[in-house]
Design an enzyme around this catalytic site. Structure first.
Site, mmCIF file in Angstrom:
data_model
loop_
_atom_site.group_PDB
_atom_site.id
_atom_site.type_symbol
_atom_site.label_atom_id
_atom_site.label_comp_id
_atom_site.label_asym_id
_atom_site.label_seq_id
_atom_site.Cartn_x
_atom_site.Cartn_y
_atom_site.Cartn_z
ATOM 1 N N GLU A 134 2.095 -0.351 -5.086
ATOM 2 C CA GLU A 134 0.906 0.851 -5.425
ATOM 3 C C GLU A 134 1.510 2.172 -5.203
ATOM 4 O O GLU A 134 2.209 2.543 -4.681
ATOM 5 C CB GLU A 134 -0.300 0.887 -4.295
ATOM 6 C CG GLU A 134 -1.251 1.802 -4.779
ATOM 7 C CD GLU A 134 -2.053 2.294 -3.749
ATOM 8 O OE1 GLU A 134 -3.147 2.916 -3.824
ATOM 9 O OE2 GLU A 134 -1.693 2.525 -2.655
ATOM 10 N N ASP B 10 0.794 -1.042 0.163
ATOM 11 C CA ASP B 10 0.101 0.139 0.144
ATOM 12 C C ASP B 10 0.787 1.195 0.088
ATOM 13 O O ASP B 10 1.981 1.317 0.875
ATOM 14 C CB ASP B 10 -0.707 -0.156 1.273
ATOM 15 C CG ASP B 10 -1.908 0.948 1.282
ATOM 16 O OD1 ASP B 10 -2.902 0.921 0.327
ATOM 17 O OD2 ASP B 10 -1.744 1.784 2.180
HETATM 18 C C1 NOJ Z 1 -4.236 3.222 -0.903
HETATM 19 C C2 NOJ Z 1 -5.664 1.654 -0.740
HETATM 20 O O1 NOJ Z 1 -5.664 1.639 -1.850
HETATM 21 C C3 NOJ Z 1 -6.645 2.733 -0.141
HETATM 22 O O2 NOJ Z 1 -7.982 2.091 -0.353
HETATM 23 C C4 NOJ Z 1 -6.872 3.168 1.075
HETATM 24 O O3 NOJ Z 1 -7.635 4.072 1.562
HETATM 25 C C5 NOJ Z 1 -5.207 4.218 1.218
HETATM 26 N N1 NOJ Z 1 -4.007 3.451 0.562
HETATM 27 C C6 NOJ Z 1 -4.836 4.225 2.682
HETATM 28 O O4 NOJ Z 1 -4.050 2.963 3.077
#
Ligand code: NOJ
Length: 532
Positions: free
Chosen positions: A264, A201
């Site tokens: 990500e 993440d």
């Molecule tokens: C990215 C995640 O995909 C999202 O759903 C989340 O709210 C934020 N990061 C915070 O972790």
């Protein structure tokens, strides 16, 4: 290319666990539910399942606020249920990828409870604490991604802590070696349990400017934009010293055989590709979200494919993502009638595809009124259109009242058309979108050129994109008509001879000689007799 690793050959499928399959009637999906649907995933033909967070969590951000990195939230099951899921997935040749959330924890995580207990607590430095600015306000202008300032005052100790997301999601201090060591052990815990890799993440957030300088104003900010757009995140994200931190994570991943690290990253291409690592010692797959943001035109798609190809480092493996749990559904972004061509594009480009659950049956965003919102971002900044509930609604499996998702009341509403648009209905119909996905995935398996071959653009003529995938053994031409109008005479390079392998309409297999005709929003894959 027979040496290709599974994450290069294969297809990833993202499951949002709350919404995939409920087995205990609480209206929320669970691990036994995912396990019950593994045979569906095998039938679909995907190779790896990435599961959004399933760890104990107060669910302020639906699991992206982790209170224990080495457990399972009772909503989803327990460690035994997890082990059963891994065993059953592996028995079917499916890989399991977990969501690793290292940038922040829940404010209920014991580490943060200790950290906020006093300025002198040994875990104080595990998070990012700063004195107030001279006027008593936040230490700098960094904003929360979910609205409002990124700093919250802890009145007891008189300091602010930083949170890039909710105040219930304090950011860890990755400069502290003890934090890094603890998080490395989390990765080892799950890999020892058989997990095949991680989607990390907000990996580009892990390091922040050591001097905590203000972010510069964003000249493109307009009133009505979400708060996070007020400033360019140049000091709060994407710092050069994040790369050694990721290389350490990669080192841990490489302690185990054949695992994958996916990052990500929402950054422009030139910044994104740095996340492969200077010596390919970063993420195996820094997620490429260009198809999510692209305008749907042949010249634009051709351009972004070329830009990405040119920017990839030597040996860096490409990947493509069509949707995820933070973005409007592809069917809602570009319109239902175009989802077939989008599927063909995703599954014929060079690089690992990632699918989002339900896109294979054309799920659309389900409208959810602000007062019914669950998503904390929507609640914090209502009415701006930032809510993510619409793309997180339950998977419709069949035409029964709760669509086979639950025997209870679904936590988010089902789409109004679930009785018609569902897995069971489409499974019976080869002409359905699901039928097309299955055929495309089967073709990708049967023709290694589709995952291993080179990419060569032939033309972006009007709204028709034509490209080749080539290897020593075979050559395949892909032609996609992105327009609503028929293209009756698309010229192909001289000497083009072949046979249609698959049309998005699934109704033609004719010989091709020198030119092609495509109906509105039709794509075809043509096996060529010889290289051209
Ligand atoms: C990215 C995640 O995909 C999202 O759903 C989340 O709210 C934020 N990061 C915070 O972790």
């Amino acid at each position: 290319m027979s040496q290709a690793r599974w994450w290069q050959r294969g297809i990833f499928y993202q499951v949002y666990p709350r919404s995939f399959q409920d087995t205990n009637g609480d209206g929320i999906g669970d691990l036994d539910g995912i396990r019950a649907r593994l045979d569906y995933l095998v039938t679909l033909g995907v190779d790896a399942v990435w599961i959004s967070p399933i760890f104990p969590s107060p669910m302020a951000d639906f699991g992206y606020d982790v209170a224990d990195y080495c457990g399972i939230d009772p909503i989803f099951g327990d460690l035994e249920a997890f082990d059963r899921l891994v065993a059953d997935a592996h028995a079917r040749g499916l890989k399991i990828v977990l969501d690793f959330v290292p940038n922040h924890t829940s404010d209920q995580h014991p580490w943060f409870v200790e950290s906020r207990a006093s300025r002198h607590n040994p875990r104080r430095d595990w998070y990012i604490w700063r004195d107030p600015a001279p006027d008593g306000g936040p230490p700098n202008n960094w904003m929360s991604n979910f609205g409002g300032p990124g700093w919250t005052l802890d009145p007891a100790s008189g300091q602010y802590y930083y949170h890039a997301f909710l105040r219930e999601q304090p950011d860890l201090n990755w400069r502290n070696p003890a934090v890094r060591a603890a998080m490395h052990d989390v990765l080892r815990f799950w890999m020892a349990r058989g997990v095949d890799g991680f989607r990390v993440d907000v990996i580009w957030h892990l390091m922040k400017d050591a001097d905590f300088r203000d972010n510069p104003p964003n000249p493109e900010y307009e009133p009505g934009d979400p708060d996070i757009r007020r400033f360019i995140q140049s000091h709060s994200t994407d710092q050069p010293d994040v790369h050694p931190i990721i290389a350490e994570l990669r080192g841990v991943i490489d302690e185990y055989e054949d695992r994958v690290l996916i990052g990500e990253i929402y950054l422009p291409i030139d910044r994104l590709v740095a996340y492969y690592g200077a010596n390919l010692d970063g993420a195996h797959l820094p997620f490429n979200f260009q198809l999510i943001h692209a305008s749907w035109s042949a010249p634009r798609l051709a351009e972004l494919i070329a830009e990405y190809d040119a920017a990839l480092p030597e040996g860096g493996w490409p990947n493509w993502v069509l949707g995820n749990h933070d973005q409007p559904r592809i069917a809602s972004r570009i319109g239902c009638r175009r989802t077939r061509v989008a599927a063909m594009l995703l599954l014929t480009l060079r690089g690992t595809p990632t699918m989002y659950y339900g896109d294979e049956i054309g799920m659309e965003n389900v409208p959810i009124a602000t007062e019914d919102a669950h998503d904390p971002w929507e609640k914090n900044e209502p009415g701006l259109g930032v809510g993510r509930d619409p793309e997180r609604t339950p998977m419709p499996w069949d035409a029964s009242p709760a669509a086979g998702f639950t025997t209870g009341r679904p936590w988010l509403p089902l789409a109004a058309d679930s009785a018609r648009r569902n897995v069971a209905a489409q499974m019976e119909d080869p002409a359905s979108l699901l039928g097309l996905y299955r055929a495309l995935i089967a073709l990708r398996r049967a023709h290694p050129v589709l995952h291993a071959g080179t990419y060569r653009k032939i033309a972006a003529l009007g709204d028709v994109l034509v490209f080749l995938r080539e290897s020593e053994q075979e050559c395949v031409l892909v032609a996609l008509n992105l327009a609503e109008t028929a293209q009756d005479d698309i010229p192909l390079p001289p000497g083009t001879l072949g046979r249609v392998l698959l049309s998005t309409a699934r109704d033609r297999e004719e010989r091709v000689e020198g030119h092609l005709a495509l109906r509105p929003d039709e794509g075809v894959i043509v096996a060529l007799d010889a290289r051209i």
